[in-house]
Design an enzyme around this catalytic site. Structure first.
Site, PDB file in Angstrom:
ATOM      1  N   SER A  23       0.815  -1.219   0.000  1.00 19.65           N
ATOM      2  CA  SER A  23       0.000   0.000   0.000  1.00 19.65           C
ATOM      3  C   SER A  23       0.850   1.272   0.000  1.00 19.65           C
ATOM      4  O   SER A  23       2.018   1.263   0.396  1.00 19.65           O
ATOM      5  CB  SER A  23      -0.909   0.021   1.237  1.00 19.65           C
ATOM      6  OG  SER A  23      -1.743  -1.105   1.253  1.00 19.65           O
TER       7      SER A  23
HETATM    8  N1  SAH Z   1      -0.763  -5.111   3.805  1.00 24.62           N
HETATM    9  C1  SAH Z   1       0.031  -5.461   2.645  1.00 24.62           C
HETATM   10  C2  SAH Z   1      -0.586  -5.041   1.326  1.00 24.62           C
HETATM   11  C3  SAH Z   1      -1.918  -5.616   1.112  1.00 24.62           C
HETATM   12  S1  SAH Z   1      -2.408  -5.968  -0.540  1.00 24.62           S
HETATM   13  C4  SAH Z   1       1.441  -4.915   2.747  1.00 24.62           C
HETATM   14  O1  SAH Z   1       1.752  -4.195   3.707  1.00 24.62           O
HETATM   15  O2  SAH Z   1       2.246  -5.230   1.872  1.00 24.62           O
HETATM   16  C5  SAH Z   1      -3.783  -6.983  -0.067  1.00 24.62           C
HETATM   17  C6  SAH Z   1      -3.414  -8.369   0.338  1.00 24.62           C
HETATM   18  O3  SAH Z   1      -4.585  -9.014   0.794  1.00 24.62           O
HETATM   19  C7  SAH Z   1      -2.873  -9.212  -0.820  1.00 24.62           C
HETATM   20  O4  SAH Z   1      -1.653  -9.768  -0.466  1.00 24.62           O
HETATM   21  C8  SAH Z   1      -3.949 -10.274  -0.998  1.00 24.62           C
HETATM   22  O5  SAH Z   1      -3.447 -11.517  -1.443  1.00 24.62           O
HETATM   23  C9  SAH Z   1      -4.525 -10.362   0.401  1.00 24.62           C
HETATM   24  N2  SAH Z   1      -5.874 -10.939   0.494  1.00 24.62           N
HETATM   25  C10 SAH Z   1      -6.909 -10.793  -0.370  1.00 24.62           C
HETATM   26  N3  SAH Z   1      -7.993 -11.442   0.091  1.00 24.62           N
HETATM   27  C11 SAH Z   1      -7.652 -12.000   1.286  1.00 24.62           C
HETATM   28  C12 SAH Z   1      -8.349 -12.802   2.243  1.00 24.62           C
HETATM   29  N4  SAH Z   1      -9.638 -13.163   2.070  1.00 24.62           N
HETATM   30  N5  SAH Z   1      -7.689 -13.186   3.359  1.00 24.62           N
HETATM   31  C13 SAH Z   1      -6.379 -12.846   3.548  1.00 24.62           C
HETATM   32  N6  SAH Z   1      -5.671 -12.096   2.672  1.00 24.62           N
HETATM   33  C14 SAH Z   1      -6.305 -11.669   1.557  1.00 24.62           C
END
Ligand code: SAH
Length: 266
Positions: A116
């Site tokens: 992000s």
């Molecule tokens: N917080 C992260 C960026 C998030 S991007 C950082 O600091 O790098 C969003 C993330 O959520 C992605 O890696 C995606 O694979 C994950 N994601 C999507 N749906 C999800 C779910 N149902 N449960 C857990 N993770 C999920």
């Protein structure tokens, strides 16, 4: 693109912040190359990342001020800013993007996902009002960057990732960087982490069509949940959910944002 401030005026903020970042970085690189004669490469690189991180903090502060009318946040809690100043963001992006790690924008991390925008990480972390004794859940580990920021601020971080490769990489990375108070789990974060509840705060870093009821259940009284809510591949609303001491829940709209979707079978 994920975890970025959205819509026309907001993307104006975004580009404004990036331009400022580039200017500051260029100035810093000029200073770094002037010192190139005497310093070993690793020392020069570390100094350059430190300078870029400082410039990123200035970008975050500027964007916070410019979005204050919407968010109600005029200044990010200094201890959150200090934590962001300590975490090596260049360790959380692919090596070829390390030079861009301190630009105030999301970056790709593989598997179609992104780390992000730093401003959004700062805002979400500020909104949950972290305290040292807190236990925090993150949904969407991704690179592990947001988890590392949380780990600098609270006792215990639980984080769930649905993509096996990312969960594995984040586990290895967080352990290599010495974050011993973070536990990464592979799974669907929609359902939270029942064995570890209640959480003083929950941070969801992927966009959901609604606020997942299991997460509200797993939130402690006086806890805070921050989550982007809306349609996937569109603009969502960053929402702050507060559970009060009597168990009543209130919902506050903070800012239009863009996140990758929360996936899974729920
Ligand atoms: N917080 C992260 C960026 C998030 S991007 C950082 O600091 O790098 C969003 C993330 O959520 C992605 O890696 C995606 O694979 C994950 N994601 C999507 N749906 C999800 C779910 N149902 N449960 C857990 N993770 C999920």
């Amino acid at each position: 693109m994920t975890g970025t401030v959205a819509n026309t005026s907001a993307s104006g903020f975004h580009f404004g912040a990036r331009t400022h970042g580039q200017f500051t970085r260029r100035r810093f690189l000029a200073a770094a190359s002037a010192a190139a004669v005497s310093l070993p490469t690793s020392v020069r690189a570390a100094a350059s990342y430190t300078g870029m991180r400082r410039a990123m903090l200035a970008d975050i502060a500027g964007l916070t001020a410019r979005t204050a009318a919407s968010t109600g946040v005029t200044e990010i809690d200094p201890k959150v800013m200090d934590a962001i100043g300590r975490v090596l963001r260049h360790e959380f992006v692919p090596p070829e993007l390390a030079g861009s790690a301190y630009e105030n924008r999301p970056l790709r991390i593989g598997y179609g996902q992104t780390i992000s925008q730093p401003y959004i990480v700062a805002l979400m972390t500020h909104l949950i009002a972290p305290e040292t004794h807190h236990r925090v859940l993150e949904v969407g580990t991704g690179s592990g960057y947001q988890a590392a920021i949380l780990a600098e601020l609270v006792d215990r971080v639980h984080t769930i990732e649905i993509v096996p490769g990312l969960a594995l990489e984040a586990t290895e990375r967080l352990s290599r960087l010495g974050y011993e108070n973070v536990e990464v789990r592979l799974g669907d974060g929609y359902f939270g982490w029942p064995a570890a509840e209640p959480f003083n705060a929950i941070v969801v870093t992927a966009a959901a069509s609604h606020i997942p009821p299991p997460l509200v259940t797993q939130l402690a009284p006086e806890g805070a949940l921050v989550i982007p809510v809306g349609q996937p591949f569109s603009v969502q609303m960053l929402v702050l959910v507060r559970k009060h001491a009597d168990g009543q829940v209130s919902v506050h709209q903070i800012l239009p944002v863009r996140f990758v979707p929360l996936t899974g079978g729920h």
